[in-house]
Scaffold this motif. Structure first.
Motif, PDB file in Angstrom:
ATOM      1  N   HIS A  71       0.813  -1.214   0.000  1.00 17.62           N
ATOM      2  CA  HIS A  71       0.000   0.000   0.000  1.00 17.62           C
ATOM      3  C   HIS A  71       0.852   1.272   0.000  1.00 17.62           C
ATOM      4  O   HIS A  71       0.358   2.347   0.256  1.00 17.62           O
ATOM      5  CB  HIS A  71      -0.941   0.003   1.198  1.00 17.62           C
ATOM      6  CG  HIS A  71      -0.207  -0.040   2.518  1.00 17.62           C
ATOM      7  ND1 HIS A  71       0.230  -1.223   3.068  1.00 17.62           N
ATOM      8  CD2 HIS A  71       0.190   0.948   3.346  1.00 17.62           C
ATOM      9  CE1 HIS A  71       0.855  -0.943   4.206  1.00 17.62           C
ATOM     10  NE2 HIS A  71       0.848   0.352   4.392  1.00 17.62           N
ATOM     11  N   ASP A  90      -2.598  10.210  -4.439  1.00 20.68           N
ATOM     12  CA  ASP A  90      -3.396   9.006  -4.605  1.00 20.68           C
ATOM     13  C   ASP A  90      -2.852   8.271  -5.828  1.00 20.68           C
ATOM     14  O   ASP A  90      -2.846   8.817  -6.933  1.00 20.68           O
ATOM     15  CB  ASP A  90      -4.854   9.387  -4.793  1.00 20.68           C
ATOM     16  CG  ASP A  90      -5.737   8.188  -5.086  1.00 20.68           C
ATOM     17  OD1 ASP A  90      -5.318   7.042  -4.813  1.00 20.68           O
ATOM     18  OD2 ASP A  90      -6.852   8.394  -5.598  1.00 20.68           O
ATOM     19  N   ASN A  92      -3.966   5.862  -7.620  1.00 18.47           N
ATOM     20  CA  ASN A  92      -4.922   5.640  -8.704  1.00 18.47           C
ATOM     21  C   ASN A  92      -5.207   6.903  -9.499  1.00 18.47           C
ATOM     22  O   ASN A  92      -5.547   6.832 -10.672  1.00 18.47           O
ATOM     23  CB  ASN A  92      -6.225   5.052  -8.163  1.00 18.47           C
ATOM     24  CG  ASN A  92      -6.011   3.655  -7.621  1.00 18.47           C
ATOM     25  OD1 ASN A  92      -5.261   2.876  -8.186  1.00 18.47           O
ATOM     26  ND2 ASN A  92      -6.649   3.348  -6.505  1.00 18.47           N
ATOM     27  N   THR A  93      -5.059   8.055  -8.866  1.00 11.89           N
ATOM     28  CA  THR A  93      -5.273   9.325  -9.566  1.00 11.89           C
ATOM     29  C   THR A  93      -4.016   9.738 -10.318  1.00 11.89           C
ATOM     30  O   THR A  93      -4.078  10.129 -11.483  1.00 11.89           O
ATOM     31  CB  THR A  93      -5.656  10.435  -8.556  1.00 11.89           C
ATOM     32  OG1 THR A  93      -6.827  10.016  -7.862  1.00 11.89           O
ATOM     33  CG2 THR A  93      -5.907  11.745  -9.248  1.00 11.89           C
ATOM     34  N   TYR A  95      -1.366   7.840 -11.085  1.00 10.01           N
ATOM     35  CA  TYR A  95      -0.904   6.788 -12.007  1.00 10.01           C
ATOM     36  C   TYR A  95      -2.104   5.912 -12.376  1.00 10.01           C
ATOM     37  O   TYR A  95      -2.246   4.788 -11.891  1.00 10.01           O
ATOM     38  CB  TYR A  95       0.189   5.942 -11.343  1.00 10.01           C
ATOM     39  CG  TYR A  95       1.381   6.752 -10.889  1.00 10.01           C
ATOM     40  CD1 TYR A  95       2.405   7.076 -11.777  1.00 10.01           C
ATOM     41  CD2 TYR A  95       1.486   7.210  -9.584  1.00 10.01           C
ATOM     42  CE1 TYR A  95       3.491   7.826 -11.373  1.00 10.01           C
ATOM     43  CE2 TYR A  95       2.576   7.960  -9.167  1.00 10.01           C
ATOM     44  CZ  TYR A  95       3.578   8.267 -10.068  1.00 10.01           C
ATOM     45  OH  TYR A  95       4.648   9.006  -9.661  1.00 10.01           O
ATOM     46  N   PRO A  96      -2.987   6.412 -13.236  1.00  9.45           N
ATOM     47  CA  PRO A  96      -4.238   5.697 -13.498  1.00  9.45           C
ATOM     48  C   PRO A  96      -4.115   4.456 -14.390  1.00  9.45           C
ATOM     49  O   PRO A  96      -5.045   3.662 -14.449  1.00  9.45           O
ATOM     50  CB  PRO A  96      -5.101   6.762 -14.194  1.00  9.45           C
ATOM     51  CG  PRO A  96      -4.118   7.662 -14.866  1.00  9.45           C
ATOM     52  CD  PRO A  96      -2.924   7.690 -13.935  1.00  9.45           C
ATOM     53  N   HIS A  97      -2.976   4.290 -15.064  1.00 14.89           N
ATOM     54  CA  HIS A  97      -2.879   3.208 -16.046  1.00 14.89           C
ATOM     55  C   HIS A  97      -2.077   2.006 -15.565  1.00 14.89           C
ATOM     56  O   HIS A  97      -1.027   2.155 -14.949  1.00 14.89           O
ATOM     57  CB  HIS A  97      -2.220   3.721 -17.336  1.00 14.89           C
ATOM     58  CG  HIS A  97      -3.003   4.785 -18.018  1.00 14.89           C
ATOM     59  ND1 HIS A  97      -4.221   4.560 -18.605  1.00 14.89           N
ATOM     60  CD2 HIS A  97      -2.737   6.108 -18.196  1.00 14.89           C
ATOM     61  CE1 HIS A  97      -4.670   5.691 -19.121  1.00 14.89           C
ATOM     62  NE2 HIS A  97      -3.794   6.641 -18.877  1.00 14.89           N
ATOM     63  N   THR A  98      -2.592   0.838 -15.885  1.00 13.01           N
ATOM     64  CA  THR A  98      -1.813  -0.390 -15.793  1.00 13.01           C
ATOM     65  C   THR A  98      -1.187  -0.572 -17.183  1.00 13.01           C
ATOM     66  O   THR A  98      -1.483   0.201 -18.110  1.00 13.01           O
ATOM     67  CB  THR A  98      -2.714  -1.597 -15.481  1.00 13.01           C
ATOM     68  OG1 THR A  98      -3.652  -1.750 -16.562  1.00 13.01           O
ATOM     69  CG2 THR A  98      -3.446  -1.429 -14.153  1.00 13.01           C
ATOM     70  N   ARG A 141       2.462   1.039 -12.352  1.00 12.12           N
ATOM     71  CA  ARG A 141       1.397   1.976 -12.705  1.00 12.12           C
ATOM     72  C   ARG A 141       2.023   3.104 -13.522  1.00 12.12           C
ATOM     73  O   ARG A 141       3.189   3.449 -13.332  1.00 12.12           O
ATOM     74  CB  ARG A 141       0.741   2.540 -11.441  1.00 12.12           C
ATOM     75  CG  ARG A 141       0.110   1.489 -10.535  1.00 12.12           C
ATOM     76  CD  ARG A 141      -1.044   0.770 -11.201  1.00 12.12           C
ATOM     77  NE  ARG A 141      -2.089   1.700 -11.581  1.00 12.12           N
ATOM     78  CZ  ARG A 141      -3.347   1.638 -11.171  1.00 12.12           C
ATOM     79  NH1 ARG A 141      -3.728   0.675 -10.373  1.00 12.12           N
ATOM     80  NH2 ARG A 141      -4.224   2.527 -11.570  1.00 12.12           N
ATOM     81  N   SER A 143       1.427   7.087 -15.449  1.00 12.08           N
ATOM     82  CA  SER A 143       0.690   8.346 -15.402  1.00 12.08           C
ATOM     83  C   SER A 143       0.084   8.705 -16.756  1.00 12.08           C
ATOM     84  O   SER A 143       0.431   8.113 -17.786  1.00 12.08           O
ATOM     85  CB  SER A 143       1.622   9.472 -14.960  1.00 12.08           C
ATOM     86  OG  SER A 143       2.611   9.691 -15.954  1.00 12.08           O
TER      87      SER A 143
END
Length: 166
Positions: A71, A90, A92-93, A95-98, A141, A143
């Motif tokens: 985490h 955050d 997920n915000t 670095y939104p991409h896998t 992850r 961006s």
């Protein structure tokens, strides 16, 4: 800066010191002369400015993983009118991409996206990439800037192929 002493014989055959260790020479117009106190202060001020500028540039793109836990979140240091604030981003915000969604975003597959990230030197750069977890196989992850950078590369060079090496 001179590191070794150098001597010469004058017209009378007496040994004279030309240089001595620690002596600093600088340019004054068209002459090279021993540094004055003002010269030394200018040299130090310039070096301090360069070092502080490099530190500021490093801080502006600085990313830290504050834990080896799954985490762990990136830490962004931002300046605000001379103040230093810490912003816990955050994941997920920021670095939104896998790899899969990055590939879809650029119109390619996951393998192409990962190869492009590596080939363009984006991997490990906190502006573009974040490795989540301290495991042997972290979750990577990416961006929005990473997707934009690869898309720009593809727009500029439609035949771009990250797998080939010359």
């Amino acid at each position: 800066m001179i590191t070794k002493e150098a001597n010469y014989l004058d017209a009378n055959g007496k040994q004279k010191s030309a240089f001595y260790p620690g002596q600093i020479y600088v340019r004054h117009s068209s002459k090279t002369e021993p540094a004055t106190g003002d010269d030394v202060q200018r040299i130090i001020a310039r070096k301090v400015r360069d070092v502080l500028s490099a530190v500021a540039n490093s801080i502006s793109s600085f990313g830290v993983k504050i834990s080896d836990e799954d985490h762990a979140i990136p830490l962004k240091i931002a300046g605000n009118e001379g103040l230093l604030e810490l912003d816990f981003a955050d994941v997920n915000t920021q670095y939104p991409h896998t790899a899969t969604s990055l590939g879809k975003k650029i119109g390619k597959n996951q393998s192409f996206a990962v190869a492009a990230v590596k080939d363009l030197g984006l991997k490990g750069n906190p502006k573009y990439h974040f490795a989540l977890g301290g495991h042997k196989y972290p979750v990577n992850r990416y961006s929005k800037e990473c997707a934009e950078r690869i898309a720009t590369q593809l727009a500029n060079d439609p035949s771009y192929w990250p797998y080939k090496k010359t």
